[in-house]
Design an enzyme around this catalytic site. Structure first.
Site, PDB file in Angstrom:
ATOM      1  N   CYS A   1       0.866  -1.186   0.000  1.00 50.93           N
ATOM      2  CA  CYS A   1       0.000   0.000   0.000  1.00 50.93           C
ATOM      3  C   CYS A   1       0.899   1.231   0.000  1.00 50.93           C
ATOM      4  O   CYS A   1       2.115   1.108  -0.193  1.00 50.93           O
ATOM      5  CB  CYS A   1      -0.975  -0.009   1.186  1.00 50.93           C
TER       6      CYS A   1
ATOM      7  N   ASN B   1       2.339   1.597   4.155  1.00 49.44           N
ATOM      8  CA  ASN B   1       2.645   0.340   4.870  1.00 49.44           C
ATOM      9  C   ASN B   1       2.407   0.457   6.380  1.00 49.44           C
ATOM     10  O   ASN B   1       3.110  -0.152   7.186  1.00 49.44           O
ATOM     11  CB  ASN B   1       4.090  -0.144   4.586  1.00 49.44           C
TER      12      ASN B   1
ATOM     13  N   CYS C   1      -1.262   0.957   7.302  1.00 56.15           N
ATOM     14  CA  CYS C   1      -2.702   0.681   7.461  1.00 56.15           C
ATOM     15  C   CYS C   1      -3.111  -0.576   6.676  1.00 56.15           C
ATOM     16  O   CYS C   1      -3.298  -1.644   7.257  1.00 56.15           O
ATOM     17  CB  CYS C   1      -3.553   1.865   7.031  1.00 56.15           C
ATOM     18  N   ARG C   2      -3.243  -0.450   5.358  1.00 54.60           N
ATOM     19  CA  ARG C   2      -3.862  -1.531   4.584  1.00 54.60           C
ATOM     20  C   ARG C   2      -2.989  -2.771   4.431  1.00 54.60           C
ATOM     21  O   ARG C   2      -3.427  -3.899   4.706  1.00 54.60           O
ATOM     22  CB  ARG C   2      -4.274  -1.006   3.202  1.00 54.60           C
ATOM     23  N   SER C   3      -1.746  -2.588   3.950  1.00 58.49           N
ATOM     24  CA  SER C   3      -0.958  -3.801   3.656  1.00 58.49           C
ATOM     25  C   SER C   3      -0.528  -4.570   4.911  1.00 58.49           C
ATOM     26  O   SER C   3      -0.528  -5.807   4.883  1.00 58.49           O
ATOM     27  CB  SER C   3       0.220  -3.500   2.719  1.00 58.49           C
TER      28      SER C   3
ATOM     29  N   ASP D   1      -7.806   4.122   0.698  1.00 57.86           N
ATOM     30  CA  ASP D   1      -6.885   4.586   1.734  1.00 57.86           C
ATOM     31  C   ASP D   1      -7.688   5.095   2.941  1.00 57.86           C
ATOM     32  O   ASP D   1      -8.467   6.040   2.802  1.00 57.86           O
ATOM     33  CB  ASP D   1      -6.046   5.723   1.119  1.00 57.86           C
TER      34      ASP D   1
END
Ligand code: 4NP
Length: 177
Positions: A31, A34, A36-38, A149
Site C-alpha cells: 500500500c 505500509n 494501514c492496509r498492507s 486509503d
C-alpha cells in the site's frame, strides 16, 4: 454456485495455472504507507494460513510505496480495529524494493496508485506479471474497485478496509492456496 461467489478472471485463472506445480507461494502486499492496509492484509492472511496448515502459501510480507513510516509499527487505529477482530497487526514498516520482484511470486497492490508505482519499479515482463490488484480477488457485485486509503477517514474507513481484506485474502487462499 451462488451469484456472489468469487469468480476468478482469466488473468487469475492463468496465474493459478502458472503456480499449480509449486510447493510454496510467496505473497507481498503493498500500500502507500505500509502502516494501514498492507500490514492488515499481511496479518489477516497469516491468520487464515495458520488455520489451513496444509495450504501452499509460504512467505507473507508487506511493504509501502513511500518511506515516510519506515521502522514504525502500524497506525494505532488499524492496530485497534484489527485487535477487535482478534488480529495482531504488528508488521514493522518497510519500503518496497526492486529485489522484492525476485523474492515474491505475487505482489498485490491495494489501489490504482500503488499499482502504477509498482509497474514503474518492475524491470522486466516477468516482474510486471507478478503485479495484481487486491480488487481482482473481490467477489462479483463488489462496489469497490480498490481498497480505499483509510488514513484520513474515521472508524468506518478502517472497518471497510478490514472487510475488503477479509474477502480478498479468503479468495486468494481459496484460488491459489
Ligand atoms: P496505507 O495508508 O497506505 O494504507 O498505509 C497511509 C498511511 C500513511 C500515509 C498515507 C496512507 N501518509 O501519507 O503518511
Amino acid at each position: 454456485m451462488n451469484l456472489l461467489d468469487y469468480n476468478p478472471s482469466p488473468r487469475i485463472e492463468s496465474l493459478a495455472r502458472r503456480l499449480k506445480d509449486r510447493d510454496s507461494i510467496s505473497i507481498l502486499f503493498i500500500c502507500l504507507g505500509n502502516i494501514c492496509r498492507s500490514p492488515a492484509a499481511d496479518a489477516i492472511m497469516r491468520d487464515k494460513v495458520a488455520d489451513r496448515p496444509d495450504c501452499r502459501i509460504g512467505e507473507i510480507d508487506s511493504a509501502g510505496i513511500g518511506s515516510w513510516h519506515v521502522g514504525d509499527l502500524p497506525d494505532a487505529r488499524m492496530r485497534a480495529h484489527g485487535r477487535q477482530r482478534g488480529l495482531k497487526v504488528n508488521h514493522v514498516c518497510r519500503q518496497v524494493r526492486e529485489s522484492d520482484f525476485d523474492r515474491f511470486d505475487i505482489i498485490i497492490g491495494m489501489d490504482e496508485g500503488n499499482l502504477r508505482n509498482l509497474h514503474k519499479l518492475a524491470k522486466t515482463r516477468e516482474d510486471d506479471d507478478k503485479i495484481y490488484a487486491m480488487a481482482e480477488f473481490f467477489s462479483p457485485g463488489s462496489r469497490w474497485y480498490e481498497v480505499p486509503d483509510p488514513y484520513y477517514d474515521g472508524d468506518e474507513g478502517f472497518e471497510t478496509v478490514l472487510d475488503l481484506l477479509e474477502e480478498g485474502t479468503q479468495n486468494i487462499l481459496d484460488t491459489l492456496g
